[in-house]
Design an enzyme around this catalytic site. Structure first.
Site, short mmCIF file in Angstrom:
data_model
loop_
_atom_site.label_atom_id
_atom_site.label_comp_id
_atom_site.label_asym_id
_atom_site.label_seq_id
_atom_site.Cartn_x
_atom_site.Cartn_y
_atom_site.Cartn_z
N GLU A 1 -4.05 -8.98 0.71
CA GLU A 1 -4.47 -8.70 2.09
C GLU A 1 -5.99 -8.72 2.10
O GLU A 1 -6.61 -8.04 1.28
CB GLU A 1 -3.92 -7.35 2.52
CG GLU A 1 -3.83 -7.19 4.01
CD GLU A 1 -3.07 -5.92 4.39
OE1 GLU A 1 -1.90 -5.76 3.99
OE2 GLU A 1 -3.65 -5.09 5.09
N GLU B 1 0.82 -1.22 0.00
CA GLU B 1 0.00 0.00 0.00
C GLU B 1 0.85 1.26 0.00
O GLU B 1 0.59 2.21 0.75
CB GLU B 1 -0.94 0.00 1.22
CG GLU B 1 -1.91 -1.15 1.20
CD GLU B 1 -2.97 -1.08 2.30
OE1 GLU B 1 -2.90 -0.18 3.15
OE2 GLU B 1 -3.87 -1.94 2.29
C1 GAL Z 1 -3.94 -2.42 5.58
C2 GAL Z 1 -2.45 -2.37 5.83
C3 GAL Z 1 -2.07 -3.17 7.05
C4 GAL Z 1 -2.98 -2.84 8.18
C5 GAL Z 1 -4.39 -3.14 7.78
C6 GAL Z 1 -5.40 -2.93 8.86
O1 GAL Z 1 -4.38 -1.40 4.79
O2 GAL Z 1 -1.75 -2.86 4.73
O3 GAL Z 1 -0.75 -2.89 7.40
O4 GAL Z 1 -2.83 -1.50 8.49
O5 GAL Z 1 -4.72 -2.29 6.71
O6 GAL Z 1 -6.69 -3.13 8.37
#
Ligand code: GAL
Length: 826
Positions: free
Chosen positions: A519, A443
């Site tokens: 993710e 991100e």
């Molecule tokens: C994502 C990020 C992670 C964490 C997560 C929490 O956007 O890549 O590191 O912050 O959100 O939801």
């Protein structure tokens, strides 16, 4: 000697059976080298004898300085985990843009509220085990948090900015043989340098490697398996050597130590030997069959053994193809993965193999087969365990490129360090069969703008240059921007973080013909806590700073697990997912980023103590196809809710089940495609609470009752019950038994809401190490032998000493019948 070496080769070329040949070679090699092996290369772990100081910095600490009043510590060491938690630590007035915020607000606990900021020194005095004439000595750090500056005998010998990376320094010229040498390491952690708890100190191993001047280069062996079939495999081994005229002899051993191949490199290409070795009937590595081979590279000058390096590897084939997705050894499969931050809960970030292994065993039982090291380089120990236990690995590098997320983040170093950071990651870890993909970033704000596209291309090319065998991804959250700019199109594998609603559009827009859920979910829950009414909601908060374990609460940018399951099941071009996260971690207490005391995450499928939340069973019911799952929630201790609607969920891989409350049927539920929740969960939404026994009976496809599970309303807490993950541990001063303590009532029913304070004492050949209850709002310190239960449970960590024998953990609590468990250290 010479004749023996010749004998080895003739033995190899002779027409005797493999077994006879191997036995012959092993015998000859061992007789040949017993006297010289130990001299060829020595690797020492610098664990003991460190002195530590945190406070005002003084340049003289690097030099001749009397450190006797400094604290004695063992490395790996995390200086901040002993706390105390403090709201003021790294308090940040920021808008987390990535979370969609536009106005700054006060964020407490974002980096765990533990004292990781500041400067500190580690010093170690050591003597070399012998002469270093004609030798090279290398000092390797597997990671040091952060900005390590390394001094040897008062001279600065090296530095590395990124706290997560491995690096080594050739320190030969600064060493004194036969005298004391002083190694001093200065570390510095800036405030606002992380989005989670980064830890502090020499939190990974420090190694001293002594080898011959003419030898195999550090990280100089690269093993790939370019041809893999069930009948044979071609193993390619490239070895970087600084020894003109030397001969490289490589033997390959199978999992049982049996030699299966031997090859001598006849030609040198500059400083590199390039061997292709055939392995007959190879046993292929996969998560289900983590078969490993070992290559022993021996470098000879004449008959003198100059160097010997042992490299473990696996034979496996990975492929990523449009229209087909990801295949391992020719079989298409989807990643059933989790993201992990590097802290180990109550142990902080200090590497501990028992803790890492326990995490993986818990994930294995869930059916998980892949790990993403978010958002940085994994420890070498974690990779070794993933090779051994069978987990595929997505090894990540950065959370920032040139554009910042936090004031003092990696962007400070990106331009100067990104290339060498990638090079070291690949060089140090490339032989791990578990690694199946690299990630160049997570991100990164550089997703916006033309410069970001160039950076993505640059980084990906560095990976390709260093390792042409694995593809590269980036976890993208700005999917629209990356569709427009070409950023997403240029990656080997486009990774989407969340954005389930954009999967179809991204698949059409990107040319790769596949998408990875790099993710997913970011669902939040607190173990054993249930909130009413039961509704699906984003960013839901409560006065007790907990989140509901009905698994319907998520973030503004994320979703519930079922939404990912739909994509995984219905879209053949989605190649798997990495759930955020496998375990809770210190820091990032969303949705309570602004609420004190909240100091650790709620995202974990398992809590900070490693105890499974309900979500564990939701994933297990999908991912562990070998074992049945039948899990009932919530608990059934709801004094005061009598007559009120208290929905009941069942996570199971059975298709249908019937619920009974105090013997009365509340009907059969069957999975259906009505909603994502109906597809993956069995839900009885109208159950009215009455104390007693809640029972679920699962039916197979023929309607036969095949399994059942009950929850009973427990009476008052009466007795402490202890359960160890391992009752026998190694007497090495490192190994840990994780003992779950819970309380039950007089009849042995678990008390799911108990919050009693427990006290711990270890006698005999072990010591109390730490305790954790998984409560994200607890400010009790992990290293004190007392803690309150959270939702009826906590985990006590009992560590071995270097003495063998028995030890007893005694757990007591006011008004409770105490518990005792005997453990052995061998
Ligand atoms: C994502 C990020 C992670 C964490 C997560 C929490 O956007 O890549 O590191 O912050 O959100 O939801």
């Amino acid at each position: 000697m010479k004749s023996k070496l010749t004998a080895i080769f003739s033995c190899f070329t002779g027409s005797i059976t493999i077994i006879t040949r191997s036995a012959c070679i092993l015998f000859l090699l061992s007789t040949l080298s017993l006297s010289v092996f130990s001299q060829s290369r020595t690797e020492l772990l610098f664990t003991d004898g460190w002195k530590f100081f945190k406070g005002k910095n003084d340049a003289s600490f690097a030099k001749d300085f009397d450190d006797k009043n400094w604290k004695s510590v063992k490395v790996p060491h995390d200086w901040a985990i002993e706390g105390p938690f403090d709201k003021e630590i790294d308090k940040q007035m920021v808008a987390i843009v990535q979370n969609g915020e536009s106005k700054p607000s006060e964020k407490t606990g974002r980096t765990g509220a533990l004292p990781y900021i500041g400067e500190a020194w580690y010093r170690k005095t050591f003597q070399l085990p012998g002469s270093i004439k004609n030798k090279r000595v290398i000092l390797q750090f597997d990671g040091a948090m952060s900005e390590p500056k390394v001094f040897l005998n008062g001279v600065k010998v090296g530095e590395w900015n990124y706290g997560y990376n491995y690096f080594f320094i050739d320190v030969t010229d600064q060493l004194k043989a036969g005298e004391n040498n002083v190694l001093a390491v200065h570390l510095s952690n800036r405030p606002k340098s992380s989005r989670w708890y980064p830890g502090a100190g020499l939190y990974r191993n420090v190694r001293l490697i002594i080898k011959a001047e003419q030898s195999i280069a550090q990280w100089g062996v690269s093993i790939t398996t370019p041809v893999v079939s069930s009948t044979f495999a071609k193993v390619n081994i490239k070895t970087k050597i600084s020894a003109p005229g030397a001969t490289l002899v490589t033997t390959i051993l199978d999992q049982n130590g049996k030699q299966v191949a031997l090859d001598s490199a006849k030609t040198m290409f500059g400083n590199e030997a390039d061997q292709n070795i055939k392995i007959q009937n190879p046993r292929l590595w996969s998560p289900e069959t983590p078969e490993l081979y070992t290559a022993v590279s021996r470098l000879y000058l004449g008959t003198t053994l100059l160097d010997q390096v042992t490299t473990r590897f696996g034979i496996r084939e990975i492929s990523y193809q449009a229209g087909k997705g990801f295949s391992l050894n020719g079989k298409v499969r989807k990643f059933k993965g989790v993201c992990l931050h590097h802290d180990l809960g109550p142990l902080g970030t200090a590497i501990n193999i028992a803790a890492l292994r326990r995490q993986l065993m818990i994930l294995k039982d869930m059916g998980c087969d892949a790990i993403r090291s978010s958002h940085n380089m994994p420890s070498l120990e974690q990779l070794e365990l993933c090779d051994e236990l069978g987990f595929m690995f997505l090894a990540e590098t950065f959370d920032e490129w040139a554009k910042p997320k936090v004031e003092n983040g990696y962007h400070l170093f990106f331009d100067t360090d990104a290339e060498k950071d990638i090079v070291n990651l690949v060089k140090a870890t490339k032989n791990h069969p578990c690694i199946v993909m690299w990630s160049a970033g997570n991100e990164v704000p550089d997703q916006f703008g033309a410069e970001g596209v160039k950076r993505a291309k640059w980084l990906q090319e560095i990976f390709h240059r260093e390792d042409p065998t694995r593809p590269v991804t980036v976890g993208m959250d700005q999917v629209k921007a990356t569709m427009a700019s070409g950023f997403g199109a240029l990656l080997d594998i486009p990774g989407l973080n969340y954005r389930v609603h954009l999967y179809d559009e991204a698949f059409k827009a990107f040319p790769q013909g596949m998408l990875l859920g790099s993710e997913t979910a970011s669902t939040v829950s607190s173990r054993g806590i249930y909130k009413f009414p039961v509704v699906k909601a984003a960013a839901k908060t409560y006065p007790d700073f907990q989140t509901s374990s009905y698994d319907l609460e998520y973030c503004d940018w994320s979703n519930v697990p079922d939404d990912d399951f739909v994509l995984q099941d219905d879209k053949p071009w989605v190649i798997g997912e990495f759930v955020w996260t496998g375990f809770d971690y210190l820091g990032e207490p969303t949705p309570y980023d602004e609420s004190w005391p909240s100091r650790s995450s709620y995202f974990g499928i398992n809590d900070l103590a490693g105890l499974p939340k309900d979500r564990f069973y939701l994933y297990r019911s999908r991912w562990n196809t070998a074992k049945p799952t039948l899990h009932l929630l919530p608990h059934w201790n709801w004094a005061g809710r009598e007559g009120q609607v208290t929905p009941v969920f069942v996570y199971t891989n059975y298709d249908s089940a019937e619920l009974f409350l105090n013997g009365k049927s509340l009907g059969i539920q069957k999975k259906s495609k009505a909603t994502p929740q109906n597809r993956y969960r069995l839900m009885w939404m109208d159950v009215k609470y009455e104390p007693g026994t809640l029972k679920v009976v699962a039916y197979d496809s023929t309607g036969k009752a095949v399994a059942e599970e009950t929850k009973v309303t427990a009476g008052e807490p009466y007795r402490i019950v202890l359960d160890a993950d391992r009752k026998s541990i190694a007497a090495d001063g490192e190994d840990i038994s994780f003992v779950t303590a819970s309380v039950v009532d007089k009849d042995g029913n678990p008390c799911p809401t108990a919050t009693e304070r427990l006290n711990f004492e270890v006698k005999g050949a072990g010591k109390f190490k730490a305790v954790c209850n998984g409560d994200a709002t607890s400010l009790e310190m992990f290293d004190k032998p007392t803690m309150k239960l959270f939702s009826g449970k906590l985990v006590v960590l009992v560590q071995s000493t270097d003495k063998q024998g028995n030890m007893v953990l005694k757990v007591s609590g006011k008004g409770l019948k105490g518990g005792e468990i005997e453990l052995t250290s061998k």
